[in-house]
Design a protein around this motif. Structure first.
Motif, short mmCIF file in Angstrom:
data_model
loop_
_atom_site.label_atom_id
_atom_site.label_comp_id
_atom_site.label_asym_id
_atom_site.label_seq_id
_atom_site.Cartn_x
_atom_site.Cartn_y
_atom_site.Cartn_z
N ASP A 136 -16.26 -7.71 11.86
CA ASP A 136 -14.91 -8.07 11.42
C ASP A 136 -13.86 -7.39 12.31
O ASP A 136 -12.85 -7.99 12.68
N GLU A 137 -14.15 -6.13 12.65
CA GLU A 137 -13.23 -5.38 13.49
C GLU A 137 -13.24 -5.91 14.93
O GLU A 137 -12.19 -5.98 15.58
N VAL A 138 -14.42 -6.30 15.41
CA VAL A 138 -14.51 -6.87 16.76
C VAL A 138 -13.64 -8.12 16.88
O VAL A 138 -12.99 -8.35 17.90
N VAL A 139 -13.62 -8.93 15.84
CA VAL A 139 -12.78 -10.13 15.85
C VAL A 139 -11.31 -9.74 16.03
O VAL A 139 -10.57 -10.39 16.78
N GLU A 140 -10.90 -8.65 15.40
CA GLU A 140 -9.53 -8.17 15.56
C GLU A 140 -9.32 -7.55 16.94
O GLU A 140 -8.25 -7.68 17.53
N PHE A 141 -10.35 -6.89 17.47
CA PHE A 141 -10.24 -6.36 18.83
C PHE A 141 -10.07 -7.50 19.83
O PHE A 141 -9.31 -7.38 20.81
N GLU A 142 -10.77 -8.60 19.60
CA GLU A 142 -10.61 -9.76 20.48
C GLU A 142 -9.17 -10.25 20.46
O GLU A 142 -8.57 -10.53 21.51
N ALA A 143 -8.59 -10.33 19.27
CA ALA A 143 -7.20 -10.77 19.16
C ALA A 143 -6.24 -9.78 19.82
O ALA A 143 -5.17 -10.16 20.32
N ALA A 144 -6.65 -8.49 19.85
CA ALA A 144 -5.81 -7.45 20.46
C ALA A 144 -5.96 -7.40 21.98
O ALA A 144 -5.27 -6.62 22.63
N GLY A 145 -6.86 -8.21 22.53
CA GLY A 145 -6.97 -8.30 23.98
C GLY A 145 -8.27 -7.82 24.58
O GLY A 145 -8.43 -7.85 25.81
N ALA A 146 -9.24 -7.37 23.78
CA ALA A 146 -10.51 -6.93 24.34
C ALA A 146 -11.23 -8.09 25.01
O ALA A 146 -11.22 -9.22 24.52
N ASP A 147 -11.86 -7.81 26.14
CA ASP A 147 -12.49 -8.84 26.96
C ASP A 147 -14.00 -8.97 26.73
O ASP A 147 -14.60 -9.97 27.11
N LEU A 148 -14.61 -7.95 26.12
CA LEU A 148 -16.07 -7.87 26.12
C LEU A 148 -16.52 -7.02 24.94
O LEU A 148 -15.82 -6.08 24.54
N VAL A 149 -17.69 -7.34 24.36
CA VAL A 149 -18.32 -6.47 23.38
C VAL A 149 -19.77 -6.27 23.79
O VAL A 149 -20.44 -7.21 24.22
N VAL A 150 -20.23 -5.02 23.67
CA VAL A 150 -21.57 -4.64 24.12
C VAL A 150 -22.36 -4.10 22.93
O VAL A 150 -21.86 -3.27 22.17
N VAL A 151 -23.60 -4.59 22.79
CA VAL A 151 -24.46 -4.20 21.66
C VAL A 151 -25.67 -3.44 22.19
O VAL A 151 -26.41 -3.96 23.02
N PRO A 152 -25.91 -2.22 21.71
CA PRO A 152 -27.09 -1.45 22.15
C PRO A 152 -28.32 -1.83 21.36
O PRO A 152 -28.27 -2.65 20.45
N GLU A 153 -29.46 -1.20 21.72
CA GLU A 153 -30.70 -1.53 21.03
C GLU A 153 -31.50 -0.27 20.70
O GLU A 153 -31.72 0.05 19.54
N ALA A 154 -31.96 0.46 21.72
CA ALA A 154 -32.78 1.67 21.52
C ALA A 154 -33.92 1.40 20.54
O ALA A 154 -34.69 0.48 20.73
N TYR A 155 -34.00 2.18 19.45
CA TYR A 155 -35.02 1.93 18.44
C TYR A 155 -34.37 1.70 17.08
O TYR A 155 -34.83 2.14 16.05
N SER A 156 -33.24 0.97 17.13
CA SER A 156 -32.57 0.53 15.90
C SER A 156 -32.89 -0.95 15.70
O SER A 156 -33.92 -1.44 16.17
N PHE A 157 -32.02 -1.71 15.00
CA PHE A 157 -32.21 -3.15 14.93
C PHE A 157 -32.11 -3.72 16.35
O PHE A 157 -31.46 -3.15 17.22
N ASP A 158 -32.73 -4.86 16.57
CA ASP A 158 -32.66 -5.47 17.90
C ASP A 158 -31.23 -5.90 18.21
O ASP A 158 -30.43 -6.17 17.31
N ALA A 159 -30.93 -5.98 19.50
CA ALA A 159 -29.59 -6.40 19.92
C ALA A 159 -29.39 -7.91 19.83
O ALA A 159 -28.28 -8.39 19.64
#
Length: 347
Positions: A19-42
Motif C-alpha cells: 500500500d505504501e509502495v503505491v504511494e511512493f510511486e505517486a510521490a515519484g519513485a521509479d523502482l521497487v526492489v524485493v529481496p529473498e534470502a531465506y524469507s518468503f520468495d521474491a
C-alpha cells in the motif's frame, strides 16, 4: 539518478508495505526492489506488486543463483516481465554458503562461472533460441535418450530483460561490470568507491559489450530527511552488525571482507567475534560511527543534496532507499522531497 524503494524481508507487514509502495510511486519513485534470502520468495511478491503498480519498475534484489535452474530463472523473469508489462529487471546473486548449503542443501560452488553461464542461458531463452548449452556447470539438454532441445513456448515482452548482479568481492564486481546491465552494491561508502571498487570496475568495463549500455550502479541506503541522530540510525547500525558479524562464518563473510577493505580490519574482527558470541548489542556498538553515516542517506535537504552529488560523482545511478521516518505520512513526504532533490541537483 533514479529513485528506488528497497523493501525489507517479507513478513506480516507486506500488504501494508505494498500500500505504501503505491504511494511512493505517486510521490515519484521509479523502482521497487524485493529481496529473498531465506524469507518468503521474491517472485510471488513481485507478481503482486506488478498488479498494484502501473509505472514504476520492479526488480528482485536478489533471486538466488543456486536455488532455481537457469532455465526456470529465465522463465520466471519472462513471466514477471509479462505480467508487469515490461517493467521487470532480474536481480541475481550467489548469496553465501550458510544460506545455500544450510537452507537449500545445495553446494555453493563456482559462483563466478555459474553466474556467467546462467546469464548466458537466460538471454538465449528470452531470444527464444532452441536451447543448447554445454557448459562446465550446466548441460542443456542432458545427453540422455529423452533430452531434447527446446525453446520457450511464449514470446517474451522483451528479448533482453535487464540483469542486475549483486556483488561485493572484486572478481564479482568485475563480472557484473562486464556482463550485466546493472550492479547491485551493498553498504557502499562513496568516498571509498574508486579505491575499493575502481580497479574491478575498470577491468570489467574494459571487456563490456557496448550493446549492454552504461552500467547501472545501484546502492541501497537507509534514508530520512532528518538529523542523523544515533536513535534514527540504530536500525542501520544493527543491520551492519548482523551482516559484518553474522552473515557468514569466520573466514567466509563477504560483508566482513568489504569492511576490512574499507579500512576497518580490527573493527570488523571485533564485530564478528562479539556477534558470533551472542553479544549482539555490543557488536552493534562496535560498528564505527563513520561507517554507519557513510553508508546511509540521512540529513536535512542541503546535506542530502551534497550526499547525492557525492554518490553521483562515485558513479551511482540508482539509489534504493529504505525510509526510516516513524510514520507513513512522513515516509511518503520524505520520498517526495528526495525525488525533488534528485530533480534539482545537477548531476
Amino acid at each position: 539518478m533514479r529513485l528506488g524503494i528497497q523493501l525489507g524481508y517479507s513478513g506480516e507487514g507486506f500488504a501494508a508495505a505494498v500500500d505504501e509502495v503505491v504511494e511512493f510511486e505517486a510521490a515519484g519513485a521509479d523502482l521497487v526492489v524485493v529481496p529473498e534470502a531465506y524469507s518468503f520468495d521474491a517472485v510471488s511478491q513481485l507478481g503482486y506488486l506488478a498488479a498494484r503498480t502501473s509505472r514504476m519498475e520492479l526488480a528482485s534484489g536478489v533471486m538466488q543463483l543456486y536455488t532455481r535452474t537457469p532455465t526456470l530463472t529465465a522463465m520466471t523473469a519472462a513471466g514477471l516481465d509479462y505480467v508487469s508489462g515490461g517493467r521487470f529487471s532480474l536481480g541475481l546473486g550467489a548469496s553465501g554458503p550458510q544460506v545455500i548449503e544450510g537452507f537449500h542443501g545445495v553446494a555453493h560452488d563456482a559462483p563466478l562461472a555459474r553466474t556467467r553461464e546462467v546469464v548466458e542461458i537466460c538471454r538465449r531463452v528470452w531470444r527464444r533460441e532452441v536451447l543448447v548449452h554445454q557448459g562446465e556447470h550446466y548441460r542443456i539438454p542432458l545427453p540422455t535418450a529423452f533430452g531434447k532441445p527446446l525453446k520457450l513456448i511464449n514470446r517474451p515482452v522483451r528479448d533482453r530483460i535487464p540483469i542486475l548482479l549483486a556483488a561485493m568481492g572484486p572478481r564479482n564486481v568485475a563480472l557484473a561490470a562486464e556482463i550485466a546491465e546493472g550492479w547491485q552494491a551493498l553498504f557502499l561508502d562513496p568516498a571509498a568507491m574508486s579505491r575499493v571498487f575502481g580497479p574491478a570496475l575498470a577491468e570489467g568495463l574494459a571487456r563490456r559489450d557496448p550493446a549492454l549500455g552504461p552500467l547501472d550502479i545501484m546502492v541501497p541506503l537507509p534514508f530520512a530527511v532528518a538529523e542523523p541522530t544515533e536513535p534514527l540510525l540504530a536500525r542501520h547500525r544493527a543491520q551492519l552488525a548482523l551482516y559484518i558479524g553474522g552473515m557468514g562464518a569466520r573466514g567466509r563473510n563477504f560483508s566482513n571482507d568489504l569492511v576490512r577493505r574499507y579500512g576497518y580490519p580490527e573493527e570488523a574482527a571485533a564485530i564478528q567475534e562479539l556477534f558470533l558470541a551472542g553479544r549482539r548489542d555490543e557488536a552493534a556498538a562496535a560498528v564505527p560511527g563513520r561507517l554507519v553515516r557513510s553508508t546511509a542517506l540521512v540529513g536535512r535537504t542541503p546535506e542530502l543534496r551534497d550526499r547525492i552529488a557525492e554518490l553521483a560523482a562515485a558513479g551511482v545511478t540508482t539509489v534504493l532507499v529504505s525510509p526510516l521516518a516513524p510514520t507513513r505520512e512522513e515516509r511518503i513526504k520524505d520520498v517526495a522531497e528526495l525525488k525533488q532533490v534528485l530533480i534539482d541537483t545537477p548531476l
